[in-house]
Design an enzyme around this catalytic site. Structure first.
Site, PDB file in Angstrom:
ATOM      1  N   LYS A  85     -12.626  -5.462 -19.220  1.00  0.00           N
ATOM      2  CA  LYS A  85     -13.461  -6.523 -18.645  1.00  0.00           C
ATOM      3  C   LYS A  85     -14.804  -5.995 -18.156  1.00  0.00           C
ATOM      4  O   LYS A  85     -15.827  -6.677 -18.295  1.00  0.00           O
ATOM      5  CB  LYS A  85     -12.713  -7.205 -17.497  1.00  0.00           C
ATOM      6  CG  LYS A  85     -11.522  -8.009 -17.983  1.00  0.00           C
ATOM      7  CD  LYS A  85     -10.819  -8.698 -16.821  1.00  0.00           C
ATOM      8  CE  LYS A  85      -9.628  -9.485 -17.365  1.00  0.00           C
ATOM      9  NZ  LYS A  85      -8.907 -10.178 -16.266  1.00  0.00           N
ATOM     10  N   ASN A 130      -5.708  -9.232  -5.213  1.00  0.00           N
ATOM     11  CA  ASN A 130      -4.587  -8.785  -4.371  1.00  0.00           C
ATOM     12  C   ASN A 130      -5.077  -8.322  -3.006  1.00  0.00           C
ATOM     13  O   ASN A 130      -6.212  -7.870  -2.850  1.00  0.00           O
ATOM     14  CB  ASN A 130      -3.814  -7.659  -5.069  1.00  0.00           C
ATOM     15  CG  ASN A 130      -4.656  -6.408  -5.216  1.00  0.00           C
ATOM     16  OD1 ASN A 130      -4.697  -5.581  -4.303  1.00  0.00           O
ATOM     17  ND2 ASN A 130      -5.357  -6.267  -6.328  1.00  0.00           N
ATOM     18  N   PHE A 131      -4.175  -8.474  -2.016  1.00  0.00           N
ATOM     19  CA  PHE A 131      -4.588  -8.205  -0.636  1.00  0.00           C
ATOM     20  C   PHE A 131      -4.654  -6.723  -0.308  1.00  0.00           C
ATOM     21  O   PHE A 131      -5.394  -6.324   0.588  1.00  0.00           O
ATOM     22  CB  PHE A 131      -3.709  -8.978   0.354  1.00  0.00           C
ATOM     23  CG  PHE A 131      -4.243 -10.358   0.519  1.00  0.00           C
ATOM     24  CD1 PHE A 131      -5.282 -10.607   1.421  1.00  0.00           C
ATOM     25  CD2 PHE A 131      -3.788 -11.391  -0.278  1.00  0.00           C
ATOM     26  CE1 PHE A 131      -5.833 -11.862   1.536  1.00  0.00           C
ATOM     27  CE2 PHE A 131      -4.336 -12.661  -0.167  1.00  0.00           C
ATOM     28  CZ  PHE A 131      -5.367 -12.898   0.736  1.00  0.00           C
ATOM     29  N   CYS A 191      -1.719 -16.209  -9.207  1.00  0.00           N
ATOM     30  CA  CYS A 191      -2.191 -16.876 -10.419  1.00  0.00           C
ATOM     31  C   CYS A 191      -1.154 -16.774 -11.531  1.00  0.00           C
ATOM     32  O   CYS A 191      -1.146 -17.576 -12.455  1.00  0.00           O
ATOM     33  CB  CYS A 191      -3.497 -16.266 -10.889  1.00  0.00           C
ATOM     34  SG  CYS A 191      -4.796 -16.444  -9.687  1.00  0.00           S
ATOM     35  N   CYS A 251     -11.711  -3.365  12.767  1.00  0.00           N
ATOM     36  CA  CYS A 251     -13.089  -3.332  13.264  1.00  0.00           C
ATOM     37  C   CYS A 251     -13.195  -2.953  14.730  1.00  0.00           C
ATOM     38  O   CYS A 251     -14.266  -2.569  15.192  1.00  0.00           O
ATOM     39  CB  CYS A 251     -13.812  -4.649  12.955  1.00  0.00           C
ATOM     40  SG  CYS A 251     -13.266  -6.060  13.914  1.00  0.00           S
TER      41      CYS A 251
HETATM   42 ZN   LIG Z   1     -11.568  -7.025  12.727  1.00  0.00          ZN
END
Ligand SMILES: [Zn+2]
Length: 345
Positions: A85, A130-131, A191, A251
């Site tokens: 791709k 995908n996560f 999907c 974070c």
């Molecule tokens: Zn965060």
């Protein structure tokens, strides 16, 4: 700006929020996109036409006939040739806008190569499916203090959020607490199990592209930190502000485990009926291998980027970096034994 360039982008320059100065900034900007499926192709098309200066596209997969319904940069010939791709997208996008430096990279982004492949880019774009990879992109963006745009789509529904480290909530703020369900994927839905509409990918990619253009033209104050979702079937639209989590793993506490973690598992499921083997980090001479395999396998095809052959009921696709996708099984042991038999233990 020279008159030809001005003419090409005139309708975007007329838009007050961009103007000639914004267009100049865009032409000198760059971004890296990970994943080039339904979301990625639609997003890359919009950004390359808009005149992003440089776009790097990282994708691990090859074009198949079932992609053509929604992956708007690919053609039947790409599927026939089983082009990667990243390669097919680079060719098509370069034809669409020769003024943009499009760089397709055939690779599976993981902790072992993320730092290298994402380095130097001030914006990271999510075209993944995908996560695990999304949390890796999130941690890489936090680590490098650059914005990234999360996006996901399944069935008729999609979601996106712009993350600006230190300013807005990150993906871990939004999803790891469990309160706000940002995935909309209902756990196991992918999907490959419930399908996906090209229209849903198009809407989410368009929102992602607009967010990218805002950031790349220096309009970062324009947003971020909102989880925006749209269902093209029900017509339901939602945009909710996500608060930063002061205890966020990523974070706030800077526990960047997806980036610093061990290399990815050696074997992963890849679609409904396929197993991917990552463990062989070695270069393969695909042409030589094709000759060696030809007497014992069916439909052996090699196109310079990958080698594919059939061992009924299985189909194996090998990449030059040693990666393999074995279609026709969900069994790791079957995949391993096929790999050992045809490529080596
Ligand atoms: Zn965060």
């Amino acid at each position: 700006m020279d008159p030809k360039t001005y003419e090409r982008y005139s309708r975007q320059i007329l838009f007050n929020e961009i103007g000639e100065a914004g267009q100049e900034r865009l032409l000198n900007s760059c971004a890296v996109m990970v994943g080039c499926g339904a979301l990625g192709t639609a997003l890359a098309n919009l950004l390359v036409r808009a005149g992003v200066g440089k776009l790097r596209i990282i994708d691990r997969d090859f074009v198949e006939p079932s992609n053509l319904q929604r992956q708007t940069l690919f053609e039947e010939s790409d599927a026939r040739e089983a082009l990667p791709k990243a390669v097919a997208a680079e060719r098509r996008l370069s034809a669409i806008n020769s003024g943009v430096a499009v760089e397709g990279i055939v690779a599976d982004l993981g902790p072992q190569n993320a730092q290298e492949l994402l380095a130097g880019f001030p914006l990271i774009l999510d075209g993944t499916d995908n996560f695990e990879t999304r949390f890796l992109l999130n941690d890489a963006a936090i680590h490098r203090n650059v914005p990234w745009i999360y996006a996901a789509v399944v069935a008729s529904y999609g979601v996106t959020m712009t993350v600006r480290p230190g300013e807005t909530a990150c993906l871990a703020c939004a999803l790891e607490l469990g309160g706000e369900d940002g995935t909309g994927t209902g756990g196991e839905d992918t999907c490959d199990t419930v399908g996906v509409l090209g229209a849903a990918a198009g809407v989410i990619a368009a929102i992602e592209a607009a967010e990218a253009i805002k950031l790349l033209t220096g309009k970062s104050e324009a947003g971020g930190g909102r989880l925006t979702s749209f269902d093209v079937w029900s017509g339901k639209f939602q945009s909710v502000r996500v608060a930063r989590n002061p205890e966020c793993r990523s974070c706030a506490r800077r526990d960047l485990r997806y980036l610093e973690g061990e290399a990815q598992p050696h074997l992963t499921m890849c679609g409904r009926d396929s197993v991917q083997i990552h463990e062989r980090r070695r270069r393969l001479d695909l042409a030589a291998l094709a000759k060696r395999i030809a007497p014992t396998a069916g439909e052996v095809r090699e196109n310079g980027f990958l080698l594919r052959f059939r061992v009924p009921p299985y189909e194996m696709t090998l990449f030059a970096d040693g990666r393999a996708i074995i279609k026709g099984t969900r069994e790791a042991s079957v995949a391993r034994s096929l790999y050992a038999r045809y490529i080596g233990a």
